[in-house]
Design a protein around this motif. Structure first.
Motif, short mmCIF file in Angstrom:
data_model
loop_
_atom_site.label_atom_id
_atom_site.label_comp_id
_atom_site.label_asym_id
_atom_site.label_seq_id
_atom_site.Cartn_x
_atom_site.Cartn_y
_atom_site.Cartn_z
N LEU A 167 135.91 -30.23 -0.81
CA LEU A 167 136.12 -31.56 -0.24
C LEU A 167 136.41 -31.53 1.26
N SER A 168 136.48 -30.34 1.84
CA SER A 168 136.85 -30.23 3.25
C SER A 168 135.91 -31.01 4.16
N SER A 169 134.60 -30.98 3.89
CA SER A 169 133.65 -31.69 4.76
C SER A 169 133.88 -33.20 4.70
N THR A 170 134.20 -33.71 3.51
CA THR A 170 134.49 -35.15 3.38
C THR A 170 135.79 -35.50 4.09
N GLN A 171 136.78 -34.62 3.98
CA GLN A 171 138.03 -34.84 4.70
C GLN A 171 137.79 -34.87 6.21
N ARG A 172 136.93 -33.98 6.70
CA ARG A 172 136.59 -33.96 8.12
C ARG A 172 135.93 -35.27 8.54
N ARG A 173 135.03 -35.76 7.72
CA ARG A 173 134.33 -37.00 8.05
C ARG A 173 135.31 -38.15 8.17
N ILE A 174 136.27 -38.24 7.25
CA ILE A 174 137.25 -39.32 7.29
C ILE A 174 138.10 -39.23 8.55
N ALA A 175 138.57 -38.02 8.87
CA ALA A 175 139.37 -37.85 10.09
C ALA A 175 138.54 -38.18 11.33
#
Length: 327
Positions: A102-110
């Motif tokens: 989920l790290s890439s999705t977390q990056r997108r949100i940030a």
């Protein structure tokens, strides 16, 4: 309509983010409001909207996609939108964990939050570098977190022969497990009493180990009593990576009280203006032997490091950023 013209938005629940926001809410005239998917925000509007962002606070897996839509709606009702990034995204996780996938999705949100923000503030220089790449034109500051349990004037006094282990159960447990219980052997060699401050440990075996080793288990204490314990203690122990210490309220508490911090981690290097064996002791071994550090000097250095980003400094920075974007 809320009487306040500015609001500080936080995830539901207790913890360091709430404490941080609450300490700043008064000086900034931005009272704290919890925000979840179920919160009715239809009457919220005003001057400044300040989001305290921690992905795992807003969603159990750190991917609060709903937050982006909610903030787009709220953004239209406030003159200025700022974000305090307490965390960005998960890093360094093994591939069998959900955080890895989920790290890439977390990056997108940030990244999207940074793009929406009129200004931002974060606590680590590494995080600041990433955010500058995402939102290079937004006014910003990078300030390590402050102590949530006080900032007393550090008197020139002798310290008790004691060690404090402070924080949540999950944060404290690794300090006791480090080196198969090295903290207990170090305390015996140095004639030190260990004080454990925080919620009960979840590991029953480790909790019994504290009893067997004569640790003084003080449990949850109000901030004033935590401050008293830290002001009299010689050492404060924390098992934490050096590149994340600037976001640790526990380390900030030790530093603000002039208590010699002992960091326990396999990789301790210079980060965020701190040098190993200057502003903190790099493991128990740094305090023993012919070249042992003086804990009083380390505590004083930690306090000097802390002072430029105390509560007043954070307040001033956020006020300046708000003014800078025209609020």
């Amino acid at each position: 309509m809320h009487a306040a013209t500015s609001l500080s938005l936080i995830p539901p629940g207790t913890g360091g983010v709430r404490d941080y926001a609450a300490l700043l809410g008064g000086p900034l005239d931005a009272p704290v409001r919890e925000l979840s998917e179920q919160t009715d925000t239809r009457d919220w509007s005003g001057n400044v909207l300040l989001l305290h962002f921690s992905g795992y606070g807003f969603h159990k897996r750190g991917v609060p996609a709903w937050l982006l839509d909610e903030l787009k709606t709220l953004r239209a009702r406030f003159r200025v939108f700022g974000v305090v990034f307490h965390e960005l995204y998960a890093t360094g996780n093994p591939p069998w964990t959900s955080a890895f996938w989920l790290s890439s999705t977390q990056r997108r949100i940030a990244r999207e939050l940074a793009g929406q923000a009129d200004f931002w503030l974060t606590n680590r220089e590494i995080a600041g570098q990433w955010l500058r790449d995402q939102a290079p034109r937004a006014p910003h500051r990078v300030l390590p977190v402050f102590s949530n349990v006080g900032e007393p004037r550090v008197a020139e006094h002798d310290r008790d022969a004691s060690i404090v282990v402070f924080g949540s159960a999950g944060i404290r447990a690794p300090s006791y497990a480090w080196g198969d219980g090295e903290i207990f052997r170090f305390a015996k060699r140095r004639g030190l009493r260990i004080y454990d401050i925080g919620a009960p440990l979840q590991d029953a075996g480790l909790a019994q180990k504290l009893v067997d080793e004569g640790v003084v288990v003080r449990g949850m204490l109000p901030a004033e009593q935590v401050s008293e314990a830290l002001l009299s203690a010689r050492h404060g122990v924390l098992a934490y990576p050096a590149d994340f210490v600037a976001k640790s309220g526990i380390f900030a508490a030790y530093a603000s009280h002039g208590t010699c911090p002992i960091l326990l981690h396999k990789d301790l290097a210079a980060h965020d203006g701190m040098q190993p064996n200057v502003e903190y002791a790099a493991g128990f071994e740094a305090l023993e032997g012919d070249r042992a550090l003086d804990p009083w000097l380390v505590g004083r250095a930690a306090r000097r490091w802390y002072e430029p980003h105390c509560v007043a400094a954070h307040t001033a920075a956020l006020q300046a950023l708000t003014s800078e974007v025209g609020a």
